[in-house]
Write a protein that holds these residues in place. Sequence first.
Motif, PDB file in Angstrom:
ATOM      1  N   PRO A 113      -3.432  14.241   2.092  1.00  0.00           N
ATOM      2  CA  PRO A 113      -4.975  14.195   1.407  1.00  0.00           C
ATOM      3  C   PRO A 113      -3.938  15.158   1.078  1.00  0.00           C
ATOM      4  O   PRO A 113      -4.216  16.180   0.136  1.00  0.00           O
ATOM      5  CB  PRO A 113      -5.628  13.610   1.714  1.00  0.00           C
ATOM      6  CG  PRO A 113      -6.092  12.988   3.114  1.00  0.00           C
ATOM      7  CD  PRO A 113      -3.958  12.996   3.490  1.00  0.00           C
ATOM      8  N   ALA A 114      -4.240  16.118   2.078  1.00  0.00           N
ATOM      9  CA  ALA A 114      -3.360  17.763   2.303  1.00  0.00           C
ATOM     10  C   ALA A 114      -2.362  18.124   0.991  1.00  0.00           C
ATOM     11  O   ALA A 114      -2.857  18.698   0.241  1.00  0.00           O
ATOM     12  CB  ALA A 114      -3.033  18.366   3.712  1.00  0.00           C
TER      13      ALA A 114
ATOM     14  N   GLY B 137       4.039  14.464  -4.863  1.00  0.00           N
ATOM     15  CA  GLY B 137       3.384  15.403  -3.453  1.00  0.00           C
ATOM     16  C   GLY B 137       1.895  14.319  -4.061  1.00  0.00           C
ATOM     17  O   GLY B 137       1.151  14.948  -3.296  1.00  0.00           O
ATOM     18  N   TRP B 138       1.784  13.679  -5.623  1.00  0.00           N
ATOM     19  CA  TRP B 138       0.444  13.201  -5.523  1.00  0.00           C
ATOM     20  C   TRP B 138       0.949  11.720  -4.436  1.00  0.00           C
ATOM     21  O   TRP B 138      -0.246  11.348  -3.668  1.00  0.00           O
ATOM     22  CB  TRP B 138       0.013  12.903  -6.935  1.00  0.00           C
ATOM     23  CG  TRP B 138      -0.719  12.400  -6.916  1.00  0.00           C
ATOM     24  CD1 TRP B 138      -0.584  10.908  -6.963  1.00  0.00           C
ATOM     25  CD2 TRP B 138      -2.223  12.522  -6.737  1.00  0.00           C
ATOM     26  NE1 TRP B 138      -1.716  10.097  -6.625  1.00  0.00           N
ATOM     27  CE2 TRP B 138      -3.006  10.675  -6.696  1.00  0.00           C
ATOM     28  CE3 TRP B 138      -2.451  13.700  -6.367  1.00  0.00           C
ATOM     29  CZ2 TRP B 138      -4.528  10.912  -6.090  1.00  0.00           C
ATOM     30  CZ3 TRP B 138      -4.457  13.155  -5.918  1.00  0.00           C
ATOM     31  CH2 TRP B 138      -5.457  12.002  -6.008  1.00  0.00           C
TER      32      TRP B 138
ATOM     33  N   LEU C  14      -2.773  20.115  -2.115  1.00  0.00           N
ATOM     34  CA  LEU C  14      -1.863  20.717  -3.401  1.00  0.00           C
ATOM     35  C   LEU C  14      -1.622  20.711  -4.741  1.00  0.00           C
ATOM     36  O   LEU C  14      -1.392  21.484  -5.703  1.00  0.00           O
ATOM     37  CB  LEU C  14      -0.702  20.787  -1.594  1.00  0.00           C
ATOM     38  CG  LEU C  14      -0.062  21.715  -2.101  1.00  0.00           C
ATOM     39  CD1 LEU C  14      -0.733  23.541  -2.359  1.00  0.00           C
ATOM     40  CD2 LEU C  14       1.142  22.268  -1.150  1.00  0.00           C
ATOM     41  N   ALA C  15      -1.613  19.624  -4.594  1.00  0.00           N
ATOM     42  CA  ALA C  15      -0.186  19.028  -5.617  1.00  0.00           C
ATOM     43  C   ALA C  15      -1.599  18.964  -7.230  1.00  0.00           C
ATOM     44  O   ALA C  15      -0.985  20.077  -8.394  1.00  0.00           O
ATOM     45  CB  ALA C  15       0.468  17.423  -6.204  1.00  0.00           C
TER      46      ALA C  15
ATOM     47  N   ARG D 143       1.053  -4.363  -3.434  1.00  0.00           N
ATOM     48  CA  ARG D 143       2.550  -5.069  -3.813  1.00  0.00           C
ATOM     49  C   ARG D 143       2.699  -3.820  -1.946  1.00  0.00           C
ATOM     50  O   ARG D 143       4.097  -4.300  -2.201  1.00  0.00           O
ATOM     51  CB  ARG D 143       3.290  -5.004  -4.802  1.00  0.00           C
ATOM     52  CG  ARG D 143       3.075  -6.136  -5.332  1.00  0.00           C
ATOM     53  CD  ARG D 143       4.232  -6.295  -6.417  1.00  0.00           C
ATOM     54  NE  ARG D 143       3.346  -7.040  -7.577  1.00  0.00           N
ATOM     55  CZ  ARG D 143       4.957  -7.788  -8.462  1.00  0.00           C
ATOM     56  NH1 ARG D 143       5.964  -7.049  -8.925  1.00  0.00           N
ATOM     57  NH2 ARG D 143       4.490  -8.352  -9.537  1.00  0.00           N
ATOM     58  N   GLY D 144       2.260  -2.611  -2.212  1.00  0.00           N
ATOM     59  CA  GLY D 144       2.457  -1.743  -0.889  1.00  0.00           C
ATOM     60  C   GLY D 144       3.778  -0.776  -1.702  1.00  0.00           C
ATOM     61  O   GLY D 144       3.749  -0.508  -0.743  1.00  0.00           O
ATOM     62  N   TRP D 145       3.962  -0.748  -2.859  1.00  0.00           N
ATOM     63  CA  TRP D 145       4.571  -0.058  -3.471  1.00  0.00           C
ATOM     64  C   TRP D 145       4.078   1.347  -2.987  1.00  0.00           C
ATOM     65  O   TRP D 145       5.073   2.451  -3.179  1.00  0.00           O
ATOM     66  CB  TRP D 145       5.483  -0.693  -4.062  1.00  0.00           C
ATOM     67  CG  TRP D 145       6.426  -2.012  -4.632  1.00  0.00           C
ATOM     68  CD1 TRP D 145       6.470  -2.591  -3.372  1.00  0.00           C
ATOM     69  CD2 TRP D 145       6.916  -3.092  -5.367  1.00  0.00           C
ATOM     70  NE1 TRP D 145       7.439  -3.746  -3.633  1.00  0.00           N
ATOM     71  CE2 TRP D 145       7.280  -3.787  -4.966  1.00  0.00           C
ATOM     72  CE3 TRP D 145       6.398  -2.267  -7.127  1.00  0.00           C
ATOM     73  CZ2 TRP D 145       8.016  -4.538  -5.958  1.00  0.00           C
ATOM     74  CZ3 TRP D 145       7.407  -3.308  -8.146  1.00  0.00           C
ATOM     75  CH2 TRP D 145       7.683  -4.226  -7.476  1.00  0.00           C
ATOM     76  N   LEU D 146       2.840   1.598  -3.487  1.00  0.00           N
ATOM     77  CA  LEU D 146       2.399   2.994  -3.239  1.00  0.00           C
ATOM     78  C   LEU D 146       1.499   2.864  -2.558  1.00  0.00           C
ATOM     79  O   LEU D 146       0.492   2.002  -2.263  1.00  0.00           O
ATOM     80  CB  LEU D 146       1.750   3.039  -5.035  1.00  0.00           C
ATOM     81  CG  LEU D 146       3.196   3.511  -5.768  1.00  0.00           C
ATOM     82  CD1 LEU D 146       2.238   3.645  -7.050  1.00  0.00           C
ATOM     83  CD2 LEU D 146       3.865   4.528  -5.519  1.00  0.00           C
ATOM     84  N   PRO D 147       0.777   4.355  -1.817  1.00  0.00           N
ATOM     85  CA  PRO D 147      -0.244   4.740  -1.186  1.00  0.00           C
ATOM     86  C   PRO D 147      -1.022   4.374  -2.154  1.00  0.00           C
ATOM     87  O   PRO D 147      -1.254   4.473  -3.065  1.00  0.00           O
ATOM     88  CB  PRO D 147      -0.132   5.473   0.120  1.00  0.00           C
ATOM     89  CG  PRO D 147       1.167   6.829  -1.513  1.00  0.00           C
ATOM     90  CD  PRO D 147       1.291   5.808  -2.106  1.00  0.00           C
ATOM     91  N   ARG D 148      -2.467   3.464  -0.879  1.00  0.00           N
ATOM     92  CA  ARG D 148      -4.332   4.026  -1.845  1.00  0.00           C
ATOM     93  C   ARG D 148      -4.438   5.293  -2.807  1.00  0.00           C
ATOM     94  O   ARG D 148      -4.033   5.912  -2.097  1.00  0.00           O
ATOM     95  CB  ARG D 148      -4.933   3.310  -0.635  1.00  0.00           C
ATOM     96  CG  ARG D 148      -4.739   1.328  -0.708  1.00  0.00           C
ATOM     97  CD  ARG D 148      -5.566   0.813   0.146  1.00  0.00           C
ATOM     98  NE  ARG D 148      -6.968   0.987  -0.337  1.00  0.00           N
ATOM     99  CZ  ARG D 148      -7.403   0.765  -1.284  1.00  0.00           C
ATOM    100  NH1 ARG D 148      -6.304   0.012  -2.014  1.00  0.00           N
ATOM    101  NH2 ARG D 148      -8.742   0.145  -1.901  1.00  0.00           N
TER     102      ARG D 148
END
Length: 198
Positions: free
Chosen positions: A50-51, A44-45, A55-56, A193-198
């Motif tokens: 953002p919602a 979830g995170w 929630l997470a 590297r674009g593997w995870l969202p900011r």
Amino acid sequence: MEALNLRLFDWLNAPAHASRLTLDLAYALAIYAIYLVPLLMIVGWLQRDPARQRLALRGLVACVAALGVNSVIGLAWSHPRPFMLPVGHTYLSHAADSSFPSDHMTVITAAAVTLLLSRELRPLGVIFAAIGLGIAWSRIYLGVHFPLDMLGALLISGTVALLAARCEAYYMPALHGLARGIHRRLLAPLIARGWLPR
């Protein structure tokens, strides 16, 4: 009440010669099913929404706060586990600490109620509630909890999860901002590297 607790335990607890298949199912639910909760929070995170992140975080707040309530109850009133009396049959090793309320049931219930309060994720909440019933059965079946330990956990974590939702406006903006800041610092290389969202 204690007589009813013992009667229900006797009905749900494993027999002296429980089947291997039923024991394996109980072990899976009693030991490993709880890890679905942190996995759900992490997934979830890591969503870009953002919602979903909020929630997470709300689920995390509910779990931590409910476990805190459990700790206070355990310090104020220590209730023995079945094998400490001893009653029934025990198939799972556990520390001889207070049985009431069940921490496992607390965590899964807090997660389930948090999901059930989300219209979009309510079906997943139903699934987690069903897993919670399985966890409750398994830990009684294996002889480390009484039925009222599960009922107490259900009432405590359900109440705390409802309060976490009701009071979200007071704590979530600061908590979400803090969590996003920590996320960006700790996972900066993967984000770059674009593997995870900011």
